[in-house]
Design a protein around this motif. Structure first.
Motif, PDB file in Angstrom:
ATOM      1  N   ARG A 208      -3.278   2.937 -72.459  1.00 12.47           N
ATOM      2  CA  ARG A 208      -3.421   2.758 -71.009  1.00 12.47           C
ATOM      3  C   ARG A 208      -2.600   3.835 -70.315  1.00 12.47           C
ATOM      4  O   ARG A 208      -1.389   3.881 -70.433  1.00 12.47           O
ATOM      5  N   ARG A 209      -3.295   4.758 -69.618  1.00 16.43           N
ATOM      6  CA  ARG A 209      -2.602   5.882 -69.013  1.00 16.43           C
ATOM      7  C   ARG A 209      -1.947   5.480 -67.696  1.00 16.43           C
ATOM      8  O   ARG A 209      -2.571   4.858 -66.835  1.00 16.43           O
ATOM      9  N   SER A 210      -0.676   5.829 -67.539  1.00 17.70           N
ATOM     10  CA  SER A 210       0.031   5.603 -66.278  1.00 17.70           C
ATOM     11  C   SER A 210       0.118   6.919 -65.514  1.00 17.70           C
ATOM     12  O   SER A 210      -0.328   7.968 -65.992  1.00 17.70           O
ATOM     13  N   GLU A 211       0.726   6.906 -64.357  1.00 14.23           N
ATOM     14  CA  GLU A 211       0.886   8.117 -63.559  1.00 14.23           C
ATOM     15  C   GLU A 211       2.192   8.836 -63.865  1.00 14.23           C
ATOM     16  O   GLU A 211       2.434   9.934 -63.358  1.00 14.23           O
ATOM     17  N   SER A 212       3.023   8.243 -64.685  1.00 12.24           N
ATOM     18  CA  SER A 212       4.348   8.813 -64.952  1.00 12.24           C
ATOM     19  C   SER A 212       4.315   9.885 -66.036  1.00 12.24           C
ATOM     20  O   SER A 212       3.713   9.699 -67.092  1.00 12.24           O
ATOM     21  N   PHE A 238       5.969  11.094 -60.656  1.00 14.20           N
ATOM     22  CA  PHE A 238       6.897  10.155 -61.280  1.00 14.20           C
ATOM     23  C   PHE A 238       7.316  10.669 -62.654  1.00 14.20           C
ATOM     24  O   PHE A 238       6.501  11.195 -63.407  1.00 14.20           O
ATOM     25  N   LEU A 239       8.595  10.494 -62.962  1.00 17.12           N
ATOM     26  CA  LEU A 239       9.128  11.006 -64.226  1.00 17.12           C
ATOM     27  C   LEU A 239      10.033   9.972 -64.881  1.00 17.12           C
ATOM     28  O   LEU A 239      10.918   9.399 -64.238  1.00 17.12           O
ATOM     29  N   LYS A 240       9.820   9.762 -66.186  1.00 14.53           N
ATOM     30  CA  LYS A 240      10.711   8.954 -67.009  1.00 14.53           C
ATOM     31  C   LYS A 240      11.490   9.888 -67.924  1.00 14.53           C
ATOM     32  O   LYS A 240      10.907  10.787 -68.532  1.00 14.53           O
ATOM     33  N   VAL A 277       3.065   6.580 -75.274  1.00 14.51           N
ATOM     34  CA  VAL A 277       1.638   6.318 -75.446  1.00 14.51           C
ATOM     35  C   VAL A 277       0.953   6.040 -74.106  1.00 14.51           C
ATOM     36  O   VAL A 277      -0.272   6.179 -73.976  1.00 14.51           O
ATOM     37  N   GLU A 278       1.728   5.671 -73.086  1.00 13.32           N
ATOM     38  CA  GLU A 278       1.169   5.395 -71.759  1.00 13.32           C
ATOM     39  C   GLU A 278       1.371   6.556 -70.778  1.00 13.32           C
ATOM     40  O   GLU A 278       0.939   6.481 -69.631  1.00 13.32           O
ATOM     41  N   ALA A 279       2.024   7.614 -71.238  1.00 19.18           N
ATOM     42  CA  ALA A 279       2.413   8.689 -70.322  1.00 19.18           C
ATOM     43  C   ALA A 279       1.223   9.495 -69.823  1.00 19.18           C
ATOM     44  O   ALA A 279       0.212   9.666 -70.510  1.00 19.18           O
ATOM     45  N   ASN A 280       1.375  10.005 -68.620  1.00 24.37           N
ATOM     46  CA  ASN A 280       0.407  10.929 -68.029  1.00 24.37           C
ATOM     47  C   ASN A 280       0.395  12.216 -68.842  1.00 24.37           C
ATOM     48  O   ASN A 280      -0.667  12.732 -69.195  1.00 24.37           O
ATOM     49  N   ALA A 281       1.572  12.719 -69.158  1.00 20.79           N
ATOM     50  CA  ALA A 281       1.735  13.899 -70.014  1.00 20.79           C
ATOM     51  C   ALA A 281       3.207  14.015 -70.383  1.00 20.79           C
ATOM     52  O   ALA A 281       4.081  13.525 -69.667  1.00 20.79           O
ATOM     53  N   TRP A 342      -2.386  19.545 -62.843  1.00 19.40           N
ATOM     54  CA  TRP A 342      -2.757  18.486 -63.779  1.00 19.40           C
ATOM     55  C   TRP A 342      -3.305  17.267 -63.044  1.00 19.40           C
ATOM     56  O   TRP A 342      -4.325  16.703 -63.443  1.00 19.40           O
ATOM     57  N   GLN A 343      -2.650  16.888 -61.991  1.00 20.69           N
ATOM     58  CA  GLN A 343      -3.083  15.705 -61.234  1.00 20.69           C
ATOM     59  C   GLN A 343      -4.447  15.915 -60.582  1.00 20.69           C
ATOM     60  O   GLN A 343      -5.187  14.959 -60.345  1.00 20.69           O
ATOM     61  N   SER A 344      -4.777  17.168 -60.297  1.00 20.23           N
ATOM     62  CA  SER A 344      -6.051  17.453 -59.631  1.00 20.23           C
ATOM     63  C   SER A 344      -7.244  17.443 -60.585  1.00 20.23           C
ATOM     64  O   SER A 344      -8.401  17.418 -60.140  1.00 20.23           O
TER      65      SER A 344
END
Length: 388
Positions: A208-212, A238-240, A277-281, A342-344
């Motif tokens: 499940r892809r998140s925006e972070s 957003f950054l983790k 596994v859920e990261a945007n990149a 990337w977001q675009s």
């Protein structure tokens, strides 16, 4: 095959230790493997180890005893800094056993080991017969004495021909091979073989892809974490952040009031993988020459794209719009522009890039692929030794 593996642990565990353990465990599946390890100490014992670095007779005796007891077909040397030292290579050769050595870093060229100093790439040592510039600057722990002693250790063993006694050097990439080839290390190109690292397949088929976005690594100057935080703070990205290191307090301070950045500290691998596994990149903002970051391999295995610095091996491992994107880590605008790009991208393009990442892993970074290359290297040096 009987394989003796030699490794020197640092005081704090790092990527080299992980590679050592992975390879030993994998080799044990089909071969007889014995390991002999050394560990860097602190205090007086550590000082004595460091002073013995050029000619450590105790380490040489331990290696010779292990060879006599085990009678290996080949010896694979990993790290030798600093509790074992280069003299063990001559000890192994005196026993007429073929030697393979993995060069995880650039210490053979420069006491910095990373070709990095004070926020920038440092390549002076590549063209100096003795790395005086590095010594005068104190590139190792900002210490003139430490830098001098490490430089002397490798210089004297180059003069003694110690490193010519190694049958094959394993380097992690074509980029690393080119760096050694351009240096004054004076070793023939046919002694270098490229074999990268690997990670075990996590076998997660969906996510499940998140925006972070996510950063995983040591919080240190060469990893570029502070410029990354400064670039993203206050933006819509957003950054983790996962990790620990010398810049931890600064990271905690900078992220304390940031609504879009969360610092999770040091976490267990299974916890990090759940977020990865859920990261945007994955973001890799390193401003140094990396070896082969395990985090990138883990991301590829999970089908996670990587947005990384356009420096050294990162420029080769990450292919723009195929497995991720690049940015200039020294320019704030370049970092944010890459994330904006990337977001675009539409979801179908992102899904295609994710699939490409997984393909890169399957084609290049699996245990089976990696270990077959390693066994081929062993067999080749054994055969050549018998014929010589």
């Amino acid at each position: 095959m009987r394989i003796l593996v030699v490794h020197n642990y640092y005081q704090h565990q790092g990527g080299e230790d992980m590679v050592f353990h992975q390879e030993v465990n994998a080799l044990r599946g089909d071969h007889e493997v014995k390991e002999i390890t050394f560990k860097n100490k602190t205090g007086l014992r550590g000082l004595l180890q460091f002073l013995s670095y050029p000619f450590n007779l105790i380490a040489c005796y331990a290696v010779k005893k292990a060879i006599r007891d085990f009678n290996p077909d080949v010896v694979h040397v990993h790290n030798i800094h600093y509790a074992s030292g280069p003299m063990i290579i001559s000890t192994i050769k005196s026993c007429r056993i073929p030697i393979v050595m993995t060069l995880h870093n650039y210490r053979l060229i420069c006491p910095s080991a990373t070709l990095f100093y004070k926020n920038s790439i440092f390549t002076n040592s590549l063209t100096e017969n003795f790395p005086w510039t590095a010594v005068k600057l104190g590139v190792l722990d900002n210490s003139f004495f430490k830098s001098l002693w490490v430089a002397f250790t490798y210089w004297i063993h180059k003069k003694l021909g110690t490193f010519h006694k190694i049958n094959t050097f394993i380097v992690l990439s074509d980029f690393a091979k080119s760096v050694f080839s351009k240096s004054t290390v004076d070793l023939p190109g046919n002694k270098f073989v490229v074999k990268g690292n690997y990670v075990v397949d996590p076998q997660i088929s969906s996510r499940r892809r998140s925006e972070s976005f996510i950063f995983i690594g040591r919080l240190a100057e060469e990893k570029g974490i502070i410029p990354l935080i400064n670039a993203l703070k206050g933006t819509s990205h957003f950054l983790k952040i996962f990790g620990a290191g010398p810049q931890q307090s600064e990271v905690e301070h900078l992220t304390a009031g940031a609504a879009n950045i969360t610092y999770f500290g040091f976490q267990a691998n299974h916890v990090i993988q759940q977020h990865l596994v859920e990261a945007n990149a994955l973001l890799v903002p390193s401003i140094c020459y990396e070896g082969m970051p395990m985090t990138i391999l883990e991301s590829f295995a999970l089908g996670i794209p990587v947005i990384a610095s356009n420096i050294g091996i990162l420029e080769k491992m990450v292919i723009p719009l195929y497995t991720g994107l690049h940015f200039n880590p020294f320019e704030k605008r370049s970092i944010t522009a890459s994330l904006d790009q990337w977001q675009s991208l539409n979801s179908s393009v992102k899904d295609s890039i994710c699939a490409n990442c997984r393909k890169e892993y399957v084609d290049k970074y699996t245990p089976v692929h990696n270990m077959s290359m390693l066994i081929a290297i062993y067999k080749n040096v054994i055969l050549n030794t018998k014929q010589s």
